[in-house]
Enzyme design. Structure first.
Site, short mmCIF file in Angstrom:
data_model
loop_
_atom_site.label_atom_id
_atom_site.label_comp_id
_atom_site.label_asym_id
_atom_site.label_seq_id
_atom_site.Cartn_x
_atom_site.Cartn_y
_atom_site.Cartn_z
CG ASP A 1 -2.22 -1.00 1.18
OD1 ASP A 1 -2.19 -1.75 0.30
OD2 ASP A 1 -2.97 -0.82 1.80
CG ASP A 2 -0.07 3.83 2.24
OD1 ASP A 2 -1.32 3.97 1.79
OD2 ASP A 2 0.33 3.76 3.58
CG HIS B 1 -5.20 6.04 2.30
ND1 HIS B 1 -4.11 5.47 2.46
CD2 HIS B 1 -4.95 7.59 2.78
CE1 HIS B 1 -3.20 6.10 3.43
NE2 HIS B 1 -3.78 7.30 3.47
#
Length: 301
Positions: A13-14, A132
């Site tokens: 993620d991210d 998110h």
């Protein structure tokens, strides 16, 4: 590919938050277990990340963001952002949504803008779209989210239903409370996604395995629980699909973020700890005995 009990997606993620984060995710793909990643299109290094993923053929999805930093465009939102044009934050967004102070029309506009930004810059559809801070499974948001991504014929999302959280005695009470709420929201979202033809994996893990809580033994235990459950309940020999959510990367050292300075988690050694787990060759070998590593791109219909 062999027919092992589990097809495992390991998603970083991210991506796009900062270059040190991106480098860690890329190294974890090239040297370890990462099989796909999710991009924050409002992240400072989003365009750098796209180029790096293209260079290394890393499957890339969209990490739809309604909670951190600035929107992807200059639209004058009335409810989605504050006076500084910043999203309300993980808990602030949830509080305002619960009180009816978030316009779902603005949510739709922003999610669609993020998908379009991704397509225009990556020159492809995202392999999947997740949320998110799990914003995509919130009540009301789930329907808007599913409607938008299905319109673009994007067919995979994340379903953050992690079992047995109550037995994770390393978590704080506050963490268990928040993660349990995410699970309940996700369960309620299943029928919404299914109505739009949006798919998700059979199993999910990662809520209880963030930062230093991500250990080799806990990952193995999670996979073994899935295999045992499959053996006890499955009526066929088909593999089950699983997603492990991780947050690897080198700590941000100043630059980064989504229009705000990097948060404490991004600057902490916790991200690097996750990266080292993802590059652990012994762990990879153990998992390969039980799992086939796949990506959302592999699972495309």
């Amino acid at each position: 590919m062999t027919n092992k009990p589990v097809k495992l997606i390991v998603n970083g993620d991210d991506l796009g938050y900062c270059i040190p984060r991106d480098c860690g995710i890329i190294e974890s793909f090239l040297q370890g277990m990462i099989t796909s990643t999710s991009l924050l299109v409002n992240g400072q290094s989003a365009q750098y990340a796209i180029k790096a993923c293209r260079k290394h053929a890393i499957p890339i999805g969209l990490h739809a963001n309604l909670t951190e930093g600035k929107p992807v465009n200059d639209y004058n939102y009335k409810t989605l952002t504050d006076h500084d044009n910043l999203f309300w934050g993980k808990f602030g967004f949830r509080e305002r949504l619960t009180s009816g102070d978030i316009s779902l029309a603005e949510v739709e506009h922003e999610i669609e803008a993020q998908v379009v930004w991704f397509i225009n810059h990556a020159k492809q559809l995202p392999t999947h779209v997740d949320g998110h801070q799990h914003c995509h499974v919130l009540p009301g948001i789930n329907n808007v989210f599913a409607s938008v991504i299905s319109k673009f014929d994007i067919r995979w999302t994340r379903m953050p239903v992690e079992k047995n959280l109550e037995s994770c005695n390393w978590l704080t009470e506050a963490q268990i409370t928040f993660y349990t709420s995410v699970v309940h929201e996700a369960i309620s979202s299943k029928s919404v996604f299914e109505n739009y033809g949006v798919k998700y994996t059979n199993y999910f893990g990662g809520l209880s395995l963030m930062g230093i809580n991500l250990t080799k033994q806990r990952i193995i235990d999670w996979i073994d629980q899935i295999i045992n459950e499959k053996a006890n309940h499955s009526v066929n020999n088909d593999s089950v699909t699983c997603e492990l959510m991780v947050h690897p990367g080198y700590p941000c050292k100043g630059d980064g973020g989504c229009g705000q300075p990097p948060d404490s988690f991004s600057k902490s050694p916790a991200r690097e700890h996750e990266m080292e787990m993802m590059k652990d060759r012994t762990l990879r070998t153990l998992l390969l005995r039980k799992c086939d590593f796949v990506s959302y791109k592999t699972l495309q219909p």
